[in-house]
Design an enzyme around this catalytic site. Structure first.
Site, mmCIF file in Angstrom:
data_model
loop_
_atom_site.group_PDB
_atom_site.id
_atom_site.type_symbol
_atom_site.label_atom_id
_atom_site.label_comp_id
_atom_site.label_asym_id
_atom_site.label_seq_id
_atom_site.Cartn_x
_atom_site.Cartn_y
_atom_site.Cartn_z
ATOM 1 N N HIS A 65 0.870 -1.183 0.000
ATOM 2 C CA HIS A 65 0.000 0.000 0.000
ATOM 3 C C HIS A 65 0.907 1.232 0.000
ATOM 4 O O HIS A 65 1.736 1.403 0.915
ATOM 5 C CB HIS A 65 -0.919 -0.010 1.227
ATOM 6 C CG HIS A 65 -1.870 -1.173 1.205
ATOM 7 N ND1 HIS A 65 -2.004 -2.063 2.234
ATOM 8 C CD2 HIS A 65 -2.718 -1.593 0.217
ATOM 9 C CE1 HIS A 65 -2.906 -2.980 1.896
ATOM 10 N NE2 HIS A 65 -3.342 -2.714 0.675
ATOM 11 N N GLU A 68 1.713 3.661 3.061
ATOM 12 C CA GLU A 68 2.145 3.116 4.358
ATOM 13 C C GLU A 68 3.659 3.280 4.435
ATOM 14 O O GLU A 68 4.436 2.371 4.132
ATOM 15 C CB GLU A 68 1.664 1.671 4.479
ATOM 16 C CG GLU A 68 0.129 1.622 4.440
ATOM 17 C CD GLU A 68 -0.471 0.230 4.511
ATOM 18 O OE1 GLU A 68 0.268 -0.758 4.664
ATOM 19 O OE2 GLU A 68 -1.701 0.136 4.398
ATOM 20 N N HIS A 162 3.344 -3.359 7.015
ATOM 21 C CA HIS A 162 2.278 -2.387 6.736
ATOM 22 C C HIS A 162 2.149 -1.416 7.902
ATOM 23 O O HIS A 162 2.702 -1.634 8.984
ATOM 24 C CB HIS A 162 0.926 -3.097 6.589
ATOM 25 C CG HIS A 162 0.784 -3.909 5.344
ATOM 26 N ND1 HIS A 162 -0.121 -3.605 4.353
ATOM 27 C CD2 HIS A 162 1.442 -5.020 4.924
ATOM 28 C CE1 HIS A 162 -0.035 -4.500 3.376
ATOM 29 N NE2 HIS A 162 0.903 -5.371 3.695
ATOM 30 N N GLU A 226 1.530 -5.232 11.041
ATOM 31 C CA GLU A 226 1.064 -3.844 11.151
ATOM 32 C C GLU A 226 1.891 -3.175 12.240
ATOM 33 O O GLU A 226 1.803 -3.522 13.418
ATOM 34 C CB GLU A 226 -0.423 -3.804 11.526
ATOM 35 C CG GLU A 226 -1.338 -4.519 10.552
ATOM 36 C CD GLU A 226 -1.572 -3.746 9.253
ATOM 37 O OE1 GLU A 226 -1.186 -2.554 9.188
ATOM 38 O OE2 GLU A 226 -2.136 -4.337 8.300
HETATM 39 O O1 LIG Z 1 -5.929 -0.239 8.297
HETATM 40 C C1 LIG Z 1 -6.502 -0.810 7.403
HETATM 41 O O2 LIG Z 1 -7.745 -0.737 7.251
HETATM 42 C C2 LIG Z 1 -5.737 -1.677 6.432
HETATM 43 C C3 LIG Z 1 -4.309 -1.963 6.809
HETATM 44 C C4 LIG Z 1 -3.819 -3.044 5.874
HETATM 45 O O3 LIG Z 1 -3.387 -2.729 4.804
HETATM 46 N N1 LIG Z 1 -4.007 -4.302 6.259
HETATM 47 C C5 LIG Z 1 -3.826 -5.418 5.383
HETATM 48 C C6 LIG Z 1 -4.071 -6.708 6.125
HETATM 49 C C7 LIG Z 1 -3.859 -7.898 5.252
HETATM 50 C C8 LIG Z 1 -4.188 -9.234 5.924
HETATM 51 O O4 LIG Z 1 -5.341 -9.430 6.310
HETATM 52 O O5 LIG Z 1 -3.289 -10.071 6.040
HETATM 53 C C9 LIG Z 1 -4.793 -5.292 4.217
HETATM 54 O O6 LIG Z 1 -5.949 -4.907 4.440
HETATM 55 O O7 LIG Z 1 -4.393 -5.587 3.100
HETATM 56 ZN ZN LIG Z 2 -1.447 -2.073 4.238
#
Ligand SMILES: O=C(O)CCC(=O)N[C@@H](CCC(=O)O)C(=O)O
Ligand SMILES: [Zn+2]
Length: 346
Positions: A65, A68, A162, A226
């Site tokens: 992303h 980030e 992330h 994260e």
């Molecule tokens: O903060 C958010 O809403 C999204 C943060 C983020 O990019 N999280 C990933 C998690 C991926 C996973 O579930 O392994 C995403 O949503 O792609």
């Molecule tokens: Zn992300």
């Protein structure tokens, strides 16, 4: 070109002059580290010293992303330190800077969320072939080639770094992709704890995320990590990332880095609901600044859309990654509930 790269310009050149990486670039550093660049934002380091007995193959990805930024700045620092000889890797390490065009516009993505396009999803659907789809395919290929050099008994790791859109009651957390028949690894939980990541979400279904791809296709220890909250380039308080910086530096530079953890130090959650947005009127029923891991009592309406409401199914069910602004058919929120891990591998 090699000189510019060795002076630490790899990421900036990848972003501003990607055409200069059309043919692969390879060279060796004075400390006998081989550098191989296969595309903009894709750089691999291999220690060539004869007494090296590494059995670890490590992928660090960031910027899947584009907004980030903290993990991008961290990876840029590691790459610069290695290229300038300040840091020496003991294991093979592949750095992937995910979505370079999205970094330039300071957005999560240009056309489509890249972290829903792995495990082949980039090539499915209505034949659309945008930059995220092309890049997801290229990133998968880079990982396939990298892990192809690992022997069957060697260890593969992929940490996809992330930062989250919202603030979070538990600032640092990791998504442990669904493992199918494999067991959770205590060593990996200990490593994540050493990074300051002591909250773990156990995913209970296959997904099209990058970490699930490496976990499933390559049997890698893979996680979406994260590390904090999204902020623009240059505005991150890097002291908040120091523990992760130090632990990952130790992982790539020390022959052995095996931190320990006691399970009572960790907060483990399992995903209870994966809420998919099905209609344009999808609405969250809590404030925009409600942090991740805020929990609700059973029966509380968390979100709704035409024909459907989503409620907390049990007391203490908490929200993670709520986002009403996703495309129809995409995940708009997870809910999680506390759980315990019974069976662990070392
Ligand atoms: O903060 C958010 O809403 C999204 C943060 C983020 O990019 N999280 C990933 C998690 C991926 C996973 O579930 O392994 C995403 O949503 O792609
Ligand atoms: Zn992300």
């Amino acid at each position: 070109m090699q000189q510019l790269i060795q002076h630490g310009e790899f990421l900036s050149l990848s972003r501003t002059e990607p055409q200069r990486f059309q043919t692969p670039i390879q060279f060796e550093l004075d400390n006998h580290t081989k550098v191989a660049i296969s595309a903009p934002g894709i750089i691999e380091f291999t220690p060539l010293s004869l007494d090296n007995i590494s059995t670890k193959h490590i992928v660090l990805s960031c910027g899947v992303h584009g907004n980030e930024t903290a993990p991008i700045e961290m990876c840029d620092d590691w790459v610069k330190s290695i290229l300038t000889g300040r840091l020496e890797v003991t294991h093979r390490v592949l750095f992937l800077f995910g979505n370079l065009p999205a970094m330039d516009i300071a957005k999560r993505f240009v056309e489509e969320n890249m972290n829903r396009l792995f495990s082949g999803a980039h090539s499915e659907g209505d034949g659309c072939n945008n930059i995220e789809r092309q890049r997801a395919k290229a990133l998968e290929e880079a990982i396939n080639q990298f892990f192809a050099h690992a022997q069957a008994d060697e260890q593969k790791f992929h940490y996809d770094l992330h930062t989250a859109i919202r603030s979070s009651k538990n600032e640092k957390f990791a998504v442990y992709p669904y493992l199918h028949e494999r067991r959770y690894s205590k060593g990996q939980l200990a490593f994540l704890a050493a990074c300051g990541v002591k909250t773990i979400l156990l995913s209970e279904n296959p997904t099209t995320t990058f970490s699930y791809f490496s976990s499933r296709q390559h049997g890698a220890h893979a996680f979406t990590v994260e590390l904090g909250k999204v902020r623009p380039f240059g505005e991150n308080d890097m002291s908040r990332f120091a523990q992760a910086k130090e632990a990952i530096t130790s992982l790539i530079s020390r022959e052995d880095f095996s931190p320990q953890v006691s399970m009572d130090e960790l907060d483990i959650f399992r995903v209870n609901q994966v809420v998919i947005k099905n209609a344009d009127d999808f609405t969250l029923h809590f404030d925009d600044d409600t942090p991740n891991f805020t929990d609700f009592t059973k029966g509380t309406v968390l979100a709704s859309e035409s024909g459907k409401t989503y409620v907390a199914q049990q007391d203490g069910e908490a929200i993670v990654f709520p986002n009403a602004d996703v495309a129809i058919g995409q995940r708009a929120m997870l809910t999680v509930v506390p759980t315990k891990l019974e069976t662990l591998d070392v």
